[in-house]
Design a protein around this motif. Structure first.
Motif, mmCIF file in Angstrom:
data_model
loop_
_atom_site.group_PDB
_atom_site.id
_atom_site.type_symbol
_atom_site.label_atom_id
_atom_site.label_comp_id
_atom_site.label_asym_id
_atom_site.label_seq_id
_atom_site.Cartn_x
_atom_site.Cartn_y
_atom_site.Cartn_z
ATOM 1 N N VAL A 46 46.160 35.070 55.559
ATOM 2 C CA VAL A 46 45.072 35.045 54.926
ATOM 3 C C VAL A 46 44.262 35.528 53.900
ATOM 4 O O VAL A 46 44.296 35.470 53.189
ATOM 5 C CB VAL A 46 44.280 35.390 56.767
ATOM 6 N N GLY A 47 45.447 36.842 54.267
ATOM 7 C CA GLY A 47 45.152 37.923 53.147
ATOM 8 C C GLY A 47 44.763 37.501 51.274
ATOM 9 O O GLY A 47 44.361 37.375 50.301
ATOM 10 N N TYR A 48 46.636 36.656 51.325
ATOM 11 C CA TYR A 48 47.276 36.366 50.596
ATOM 12 C C TYR A 48 46.382 34.677 50.190
ATOM 13 O O TYR A 48 45.827 35.213 48.770
ATOM 14 C CB TYR A 48 48.556 35.426 50.950
ATOM 15 N N LEU A 49 45.859 33.706 50.205
ATOM 16 C CA LEU A 49 45.472 33.108 50.036
ATOM 17 C C LEU A 49 44.137 32.720 49.348
ATOM 18 O O LEU A 49 43.506 32.532 48.951
ATOM 19 C CB LEU A 49 45.238 32.039 51.452
ATOM 20 N N TRP A 50 43.403 34.116 50.155
ATOM 21 C CA TRP A 50 41.919 34.866 50.005
ATOM 22 C C TRP A 50 42.026 35.322 48.560
ATOM 23 O O TRP A 50 40.812 35.108 48.038
ATOM 24 C CB TRP A 50 40.585 35.190 51.484
ATOM 25 N N ILE A 51 42.164 36.008 48.400
ATOM 26 C CA ILE A 51 42.877 36.899 46.954
ATOM 27 C C ILE A 51 42.884 36.208 46.221
ATOM 28 O O ILE A 51 42.116 35.678 44.941
ATOM 29 C CB ILE A 51 44.167 37.513 47.395
ATOM 30 N N LYS A 52 44.108 34.689 46.365
ATOM 31 C CA LYS A 52 43.931 33.658 45.450
ATOM 32 C C LYS A 52 43.001 32.605 45.017
ATOM 33 O O LYS A 52 43.133 32.757 43.990
ATOM 34 C CB LYS A 52 45.820 33.329 45.988
ATOM 35 N N SER A 53 42.117 32.429 45.653
ATOM 36 C CA SER A 53 41.696 31.197 45.759
ATOM 37 C C SER A 53 39.764 32.562 45.449
ATOM 38 O O SER A 53 39.040 31.725 44.639
ATOM 39 C CB SER A 53 40.707 30.644 46.953
ATOM 40 N N THR A 54 39.607 33.535 45.442
ATOM 41 C CA THR A 54 38.630 34.392 45.384
ATOM 42 C C THR A 54 38.774 35.487 43.746
ATOM 43 O O THR A 54 37.496 35.492 43.669
ATOM 44 C CB THR A 54 38.238 35.177 46.489
ATOM 45 N N GLY A 55 40.371 36.261 43.710
ATOM 46 C CA GLY A 55 39.788 37.458 43.085
ATOM 47 C C GLY A 55 40.782 37.036 41.807
ATOM 48 O O GLY A 55 40.668 37.945 41.001
ATOM 49 N N THR A 56 41.274 35.773 41.746
ATOM 50 C CA THR A 56 42.330 35.641 40.758
ATOM 51 C C THR A 56 41.658 34.443 39.296
ATOM 52 O O THR A 56 40.329 33.710 39.178
ATOM 53 C CB THR A 56 43.792 35.167 41.154
#
Length: 308
Positions: free
Chosen positions: A200-210
């Motif tokens: 969940v954290g990986y997908l959230w970071i990839k979708s919002t902070g990169t």
């Protein structure tokens, strides 16, 4: 144009699966040998671990092509493939020696000092091989979904989960240590919970902070063609259901949880490998490919490869 050598397929996914699971089993075997009075978690599991790693290595050779030149992968000390190949080979040999040291027909049976040395080797190489696929993928800057250190954590966690689950399944087939029946289900449940959180954290970071490309790559997992397999196959059946079943003190539920967790790990690796089809272009590559004449792609592809 054929993209055979621009993308990887199911054989690499199965390599990552078998090698990671077997390596984690070697890691657990080494820890048990060093810190438990009876270091034999499961004789079947001890033999299965190096066999799994060897199966992964064989699939890797076939996927890379030119299997009769496979020994060349050991010749370049600067290449990450060479580093991985040596560690896989050492892990296979050390794992087989450790497994056979528990069988009385072999001359090194019962040699405790040898087992301790092999245990240390299994811990080191097992950890490296279990982490190695994530390191290999994370270095590909042109693959938006893979790039970054998070991929290493995802693969290591999955390897540890499938490894402990494999020992639990081995306990159904043959006799195993009491640790496998009591401690390992709790450990597996914890790994399932951690795996859920980091995905969940990986997908959230990839979708919002990169980057925008990484955010677009995530959409395939959340609402695109990977969504059903990821949500219902990997997350639900391969992570959440095993997490619940592992906490039920019943042998049947625990064995089902082990099988589901293993299948979930295999599905995850297939999804991640095929996610590498999303890639950014090298400088000038898109313009070059748009100018390719029909019918000459194979020849011009070789020219392009030499130029870059």
């Amino acid at each position: 144009m054929s993209h055979k050598h621009e993308t990887w397929g199911w054989m690499l996914a199965f390599d990552f699966f078998f090698a990671g699971m077997g390596a984690a089993m070697l890691l657990y075997a080494g820890i048990a040998e060093l810190f438990l009075l009876n270091g034999n978690l499961s004789t079947l599991g001890l033999f299965a671990a190096p066999i799994f790693v060897a199966a992964g290595a064989g699939l890797l050779v076939l996927e890379l092509g030119r299997p009769f030149q496979a020994l060349r992968v050991f010749m370049n000390p600067k290449a990450i493939l060479t580093f991985g190949a040596w560690n896989m080979s050492i892990a296979i040999v050390a794992g087989l020696l450790l497994a056979t040291s528990w069988v009385d027909i072999f001359p090194w049976f019962g040699v405790v000092g040898l087992r301790k040395v092999l245990a240390v080797i299994c811990i080191i190489t097992g950890f490296i091989v279990a982490t190695y696929p994530g390191v290999l993928l994370a270095r590909h800057k042109s693959r938006p979904f893979w790039n970054g250190p998070g991929m290493m954590v995802l693969f290591l966690t999955s390897s540890l989960l499938t490894g402990v689950s494999a020992y639990i399944v081995c306990g159904l087939i043959s006799e195993a240590s009491i640790i496998v029946y009591t401690v390992f289900p709790i450990l597996a449940a914890g790994l399932c919970a951690f795996q859920l959180v980091i995905w969940v954290g990986y997908l959230w970071i990839k979708s919002t902070g990169t980057t925008e490309r990484e955010a677009n790559a995530v959409k395939r997992w959340t609402s695109g063609n990977f969504a059903a397999s990821f949500k219902y196959g990997f997350i639900l059946l391969g992570t959440i259901v095993p997490l619940i079943l592992y906490l039920i003190p019943d042998a049947i539920f625990i064995e089902i949880a082990g099988l589901l967790a293993i299948l979930g790990g295999l599905l995850m690796r297939n999804l991640v490998v095929y996610a590498g089809q999303d890639r950014t272009w090298l400088p000038g590559e898109e313009k070059y490919r748009s100018a390719l004449p029909c019918g000459d792609e194979a020849f011009l592809k070789k020219v392009w490869t030499k130029q870059i």
